[in-house]
Each structure stands twice: as structure tokens, then as C-alpha cells.
Design a protein around this motif. Structure first.
Motif, short mmCIF file in Angstrom:
data_model
loop_
_atom_site.label_atom_id
_atom_site.label_comp_id
_atom_site.label_asym_id
_atom_site.label_seq_id
_atom_site.Cartn_x
_atom_site.Cartn_y
_atom_site.Cartn_z
N THR A 1 0.82 -1.22 0.00
CA THR A 1 0.00 0.00 0.00
C THR A 1 0.85 1.26 0.00
OG1 THR A 1 -0.13 -0.05 2.43
CG2 THR A 1 -1.88 -1.19 1.21
N SER A 2 2.16 1.13 -0.17
CA SER A 2 3.04 2.30 -0.09
C SER A 2 4.01 2.34 -1.26
CB SER A 2 3.83 2.29 1.22
OG SER A 2 2.98 2.34 2.33
N TYR A 3 4.38 3.57 -1.66
CA TYR A 3 5.47 3.77 -2.60
C TYR A 3 6.77 3.84 -1.81
CZ TYR A 3 2.39 4.61 -6.56
OH TYR A 3 1.47 4.45 -7.57
N VAL A 4 7.78 3.03 -2.22
CA VAL A 4 9.03 2.90 -1.48
C VAL A 4 10.20 3.15 -2.43
CG1 VAL A 4 10.45 1.38 -0.04
CG2 VAL A 4 7.95 1.22 0.05
N LYS B 1 4.05 11.10 12.72
CA LYS B 1 3.50 12.37 12.28
C LYS B 1 2.59 12.15 11.07
CE LYS B 1 4.80 17.08 10.98
NZ LYS B 1 5.90 18.01 10.69
N PRO B 2 1.37 12.71 11.05
CA PRO B 2 0.45 12.52 9.92
C PRO B 2 1.06 13.04 8.61
CG PRO B 2 -0.69 13.48 11.79
CD PRO B 2 0.76 13.54 12.11
N GLY C 1 1.09 16.64 2.64
CA GLY C 1 1.55 16.70 1.26
C GLY C 1 2.30 17.96 0.92
N ALA C 2 1.85 19.09 1.49
CA ALA C 2 2.51 20.36 1.18
C ALA C 2 3.96 20.37 1.66
CB ALA C 2 1.74 21.51 1.81
N GLU C 3 4.24 19.63 2.75
CA GLU C 3 5.60 19.60 3.31
C GLU C 3 6.46 18.52 2.66
OE1 GLU C 3 5.27 19.06 7.47
OE2 GLU C 3 4.49 21.08 7.88
N ARG C 4 5.85 17.41 2.27
CA ARG C 4 6.64 16.26 1.85
C ARG C 4 6.67 16.05 0.34
NH1 ARG C 4 5.29 10.84 4.51
NH2 ARG C 4 7.12 10.38 3.22
N VAL C 5 5.80 16.70 -0.41
CA VAL C 5 5.69 16.41 -1.84
C VAL C 5 5.99 17.65 -2.67
CG1 VAL C 5 4.17 15.62 -3.69
CG2 VAL C 5 4.00 14.59 -1.43
N PRO D 1 -3.15 8.44 0.71
CA PRO D 1 -2.98 9.86 1.05
C PRO D 1 -2.24 10.64 -0.04
CG PRO D 1 -2.42 8.48 2.93
CD PRO D 1 -2.58 7.57 1.76
N LEU D 2 -1.26 9.99 -0.66
CA LEU D 2 -0.50 10.67 -1.72
C LEU D 2 -1.41 10.97 -2.91
CD1 LEU D 2 2.15 11.65 -3.00
CD2 LEU D 2 2.56 9.30 -3.78
N ILE D 3 -2.24 10.02 -3.32
CA ILE D 3 -3.14 10.22 -4.46
C ILE D 3 -4.13 11.35 -4.15
CG2 ILE D 3 -4.93 9.18 -5.89
CD1 ILE D 3 -2.12 8.20 -6.51
N ARG D 4 -4.70 11.32 -2.94
CA ARG D 4 -5.66 12.37 -2.58
C ARG D 4 -5.02 13.76 -2.66
NH1 ARG D 4 -7.46 8.59 1.41
NH2 ARG D 4 -6.11 9.57 2.97
#
Length: 542
Positions: A344-347, A513-514, A517-521, A368-371
Motif C-alpha cells: 500500500t506504499s510507494y518505497v 506524524k500525519p 503533502g505540502a511539506e513532503r511532496v 494519502p498521496l493520491i488524494r
């Protein structure tokens, strides 16, 4: 009491020790009868027994004694006899020792005993000094004359279009060394019903690669059908690449570029007749229509190099990506490697190899990434102004999907411009590296002219195609993009995101930490083809 062992004396038999230096060239020229290494060794051991010596070590070489070829075994054998580790060094003949002339034998004269069996000469015998030097010079003159004759003969044969090396897979040579397709059955498919010829396989390779199939995927298909190479080996992606890029399948005579005495990693290039400056065919006029068409060959090479992407209607259906985002477009921030979907994750792919090459491997859950991507994608399109380059890129890509008959022609023209520019860039790189120095100087101007002419023709064709009708994408810009995406099937969902997104760069998250997307992508938005081309030109000029 410790027994003293005298250097160069066999501790078991008390006899002086001798090393045997045996050499035979890897390539035996036509008409030259060279003594085998096994026969040389038998003769050396016979001399050893007859003269009361004991053989310590046999140095075997299977390479040339001419030019500046490195000979570590000969160097080690000479070091041993000069240092007194052995009392003598035996060699069958002077031309087996070296063909560099007096410079190779003068250092040993009067300093170390080297026996040249065929000539009955001894480097420690004062009376043999002149004979050794004379014979060494004779061997050098013979090698130079032979090399000169071989070069002249080879040049004459190349001008006549004769193929001098091993015949490539899928082709056969006639008595005059002219090539033609090999249509003799060499293997059957697993069902045992259909015979396959080497040329059938070559044509399949060019057709499938030209229509967007990956080299590795095609190799798996060929192997699954029971097909093998001419040597019985499994097909590999690299084997298919070597066939696609080789000009011989279009009927061109080629030369293998070399750096020093080592083969270069560069692919074979077309041979140029030094008298006319023209490329030479290695097939007859009767055979030429049966070779791979130039248009198909160039298309396959552009696709293989990533300069051209095939319209989805023409892509093989098996193995198509159905996820919303392609793993190739998701990148790890630290190492830049692609991220693949595991569960379920991109690695990060590099972290999965176990080599530890990525210091901070990224991992992110798919949903969460797709959303986040869909929300950001919809917002970016809604906020775009009329003159936003993103809209031009979206329109270009939407046209390729909805009007493949129009988009494919433009895409192919742009791909040809990229490939032609890459060929010209490669010429300048090779020129700066000194590749066209010495004997290769005659290839410089013809290669430059051909690359520039190809780029001019490609740019002219593209200019005549662009500037046609427009594509309406306003339905994506009215705030309904997200709703449209959710209503689409999986394949269309991926196509819609790819209209505006080129790459997705992900940074590692913090445990507990939840997802933010704005911080990690970081999203790399699409740019029009022409903008990309202009940016490349600007970077090269800078």
C-alpha cells in the motif's frame, strides 16, 4: 640447522631454474602458421631436460607482441630473470618474444640469459649479440610490412562494401562478403509447428521496439516462446538494444570505434569512403529492399532512447500500468531513484536493493498521496491563467490522447528533432574528446555535415506541422477537474494526472506524524514541448 637456498637453484633437485615464456597471437592472420602454446611448452620442457635445468614457471600469453599492448606476464618473466630469481628464460623464437625490434632485446643483452630456441641464440653469449639485434629488427620489419599490407587490403575491401568481421545475427555473407538476410530456419517455437528464421526475429525486434515495447519486455517474450540467440543464449535487453542501434540492418557497412587498443563503448558507426566521403552499403542493390526500412529503424531508435513515446492506441495492451500514478514518475528526494508500489506504499527502489545507497529513503502510503495529488492538480488547473505554459502542455498531451492521428505525427516530428539534436551533440562531444584525431580525422566533416543536415530537415518538418488547430481543455479549468477525475476509470485517471504532472518528488516522513503533502511532496508541472526544447538550447548555450 636452516638450509640456505641459493636463488635460481631448485631446492628439490639442485639444478638451475628456468622460466618458459610462451606466446601466440589471439588473431592468426591468414597465411601465417603459428606454433601452438602447447607445442611451444613441449619444446621448452625438452630443452630444459636436455640442458640440465628445472622448469620453475610457465608464462602463457595469448595476445599480440606488437604495438603498445600491455604484456604483464612478459614483464614479470623479465623481472624474474633480471633479478636472479631464475637463471634463464626460454622463448621459442625472437618473434614470439617481441616484434618491437632492438629496443626490446638490448636491455637483456649481457645482463640476463634469455634463450631463443629456434634461432639457437643466447643473450649472454657475446657472439650472439649482433644476431639477436638483427633478428629482432627483421621481426619488426616483417610485422610492419604485414600490418601495412593488411591495412591496405582491408581498406580496399571496405571501399568495395565487403563485411570483414563476424556476421551479425540475422544476416549471412556470400562468397564476396556481401550481406543479406538469413532466411534459413534455425529454431522452432515451443509449439513445434512454426519454424523461425534469424531474419524473422530481427524484423520482430524492430517492429515491436518501434511500436513502444520495452527491450526487456520483448526479451521475455522471445525467451518465453523458446527463441534463443545464434549462440543459444537467452535474449537480454542489452542484446536487443545492440541490434536496434546497429546500422548494418539497414544495409550500411560499419566500423567499430576504438580508443587506444581497447574497444570503445560507443556503438558502431557507418563507414565513410575516404575517397568519396560517402557511406558504403554492405548489401547489393538487389538485397537492399529486403533490409529494415530506414524510417522504421530510426523510429525504433528514437523510442529506445526515450526521444519518442508511442500513442496509447498503438501500445501493446499486456503489462499496461493501471495505477493512478506511474512508479517511474515518483522519485525519492534523497537519491533521485524511482519509487515503486510495494503493498500500500510507494518505497524508494534503491533502499530495496539492500546496498544502503540511499541515506534517507522515502516511503509514503499510496492513498494519502493520491488524494493530495488530485487536490493539488485540480487547484493548479483552476488557478491557471490563459497564458500559462501549463495549459499549452495540457492541450498538447490531451491532443495526443484524443486525436492520435494528428498528435502522433507531431510527436514523431518532435522526437526526430530531439534525436537529431542528440546526434549533433554527440558529434561535438566526440570532437572535443579528440575522437576524430589521427586516422579518424577523415570522418569528422562527413559526420558533422550529416548530423547538421538531419537536424535542419527535422526542424523544417516540425515547423510545417505545428501551428494547426487548437484543442479545447476548458472543461478541466472550470473547477470540475477533481470531480471528472473521480468519475473516470483507472486508465483515464492516470492519463488525466499525466496531462499536467511530470514528476512527483517525495521526502521522508517522521514517525508518528500525519502525512502532510505540502511539506513532503514537490510536484514538477508539465511544460510544452517547445519550451522544453528552448530550455535545452539555452542551457547548452550557457
Amino acid at each position: 640447522m636452516e638450509t640456505f637456498v641459493q636463488p635460481g637453484i631448485c631446492p628439490c633437485h639442485g639444478r638451475p631454474q628456468v622460466d618458459l615464456l610462451l606466446r601466440k597471437s589471439k588473431i592468426v592472420r591468414e597465411g601465417e602458421r603459428a606454433l601452438s602454446i602447447e607445442t611451444q611448452e613441449d619444446m621448452g620442457r625438452a630443452w630444459t631436460a636436455e640442458n640440465g635445468y628445472c622448469a620453475r614457471k610457465v608464462w602463457r600469453e595469448n595476445l599480440s607482441a606488437w604495438s603498445d599492448v600491455k604484456r604483464p606476464k612478459m614483464d614479470a618473466a623479465l623481472d624474474a630473470v633480471l633479478a636472479g630469481e631464475v637463471r634463464a628464460l626460454w622463448c621459442y623464437a625472437l618473434d614470439r618474444f617481441s616484434r618491437k625490434g632492438a629496443e626490446a632485446v638490448v636491455p637483456i643483452l649481457g645482463k640476463a640469459r634469455v634463450i631463443f630456441d629456434y634461432e639457437r641464440l643466447d643473450s649472454m653469449d657475446e657472439r650472439d649479440r649482433r644476431w639477436i639485434i638483427d633478428r629482432a629488427e627483421n621481426a619488426r620489419e616483417y610485422s610492419q610490412r604485414l600490418s601495412y599490407n593488411v591495412r591496405n587490403t582491408k581498406a580496399k575491401q571496405q571501399k568495395a562494401g565487403k563485411w570483414l568481421g563476424m556476421t551479425p545475427f540475422g544476416l549471412t555473407a556470400d562468397a564476396n562478403r556481401r550481406l543479406s538476410p538469413d532466411t534459413a530456419p534455425y529454431m522452432c517455437l515451443l509449439d513445434g509447428q512454426q519454424e523461425v528464421t534469424p531474419w524473422d526475429v530481427v524484423k520482430r525486434i524492430f517492429w515491436h521496439i518501434g511500436n513502444g515495447m520495452a527491450a526487456r519486455a520483448l526479451a521475455k517474450v522471445l525467451n518465453a516462446e523458446g527463441l534463443r540467440t545464434s549462440r543459444g543464449a537467452l535474449w537480454q535487453g542489452g542484446t536487443i538494444w545492440a541490434i536496434v542501434v546497429h546500422p548494418v540492418y539497414e544495409g550500411w557497412l560499419t566500423v567499430a570505434p576504438a580508443v587506444g587498443n581497447q574497444k570503445s563503448h560507443k556503438r558502431a558507426s557507418r563507414y565513410i569512403n575516404p575517397d568519396t566521403g560517402e557511406n558504403v552499403r554492405c548489401v547489393t542493390a538487389k538485397t537492399l529492399p529486403h533490409m529494415i526500412p530506414a524510417e522504421l529503424a530510426e523510429r525504433a531508435r528514437r523510442t529506445l532512447a526515450g526521444h519518442q513515446f508511442v500513442a496509447k492506441e498503438d501500445m501493446p495492451r499486456a503489462g499496461r500500468v493501471v495505477h493512478a500514478i506511474s512508479g517511474k514518475s515518483v522519485k525519492c528526494h534523497d537519491c533521485g531513484y524511482s519509487m515503486s508500489l510495494h503493498g500500500t506504499s510507494y518505497v524508494c527502489n534503491l533502499s530495496k536493493t539492500g546496498t544502503g545507497g540511499c541515506a534517507a529513503p522515502a516511503s509514503v502510503r499510496k492513498d494519502p498521496l493520491i488524494r493530495y495529488l488530485v487536490e493539488a492538480w485540480s487547484a493548479r488547473l483552476h488557478a491557471a491563467e490563459d497564458d500559462d505554459p501549463l495549459l499549452v502542455a495540457v492541450a498538447e498531451r490531451w491532443q495526443a490522447i484524443t486525436r492520435p492521428e494528428e498528435g502522433a505525427e507531431v510527436a514523431e516530428a518532435r522526437a526526430e528533432v530531439k534525436a537529431a539534436q542528440a546526434e549533433l551533440d554527440k558529434f561535438h562531444q566526440d570532437d572535443a574528446a579528440g575522437f576524430y584525431a589521427g586516422r579518424s580525422a577523415r570522418y569528422r566533416i562527413p559526420t558533422k555535415n550529416r548530423a547538421e543536415a538531419r537536424l535542419d530537415a527535422a526542424e523544417e518538418r516540425l515547423a510545417g506541422l505545428v501551428g494547426g488547430g487548437t484543442v479545447d481543455v476548458t472543461w478541466l479549468l472550470e473547477g470540475n477537474a477533481a470531480e471528472t477525475w473521480h468519475q473516470a476509470d483507472r486508465t483515464m485517471q492516470r492519463d488525466l494526472l499525466a496531462l499536467a504532472i511530470d514528476r512527483i518528488i517525495v521526502t521522508p516522513g517522521k514517525r508518528g506524524k500525519p502525512f502532510n503533502g505540502a511539506e513532503r511532496v514537490t510536484i514538477v508541472w508539465a511544460t510544452p514541448e517547445q519550451v522544453e526544447h528552448d530550455a535545452e538550447e539555452y542551457a547548452q548555450a550557457a
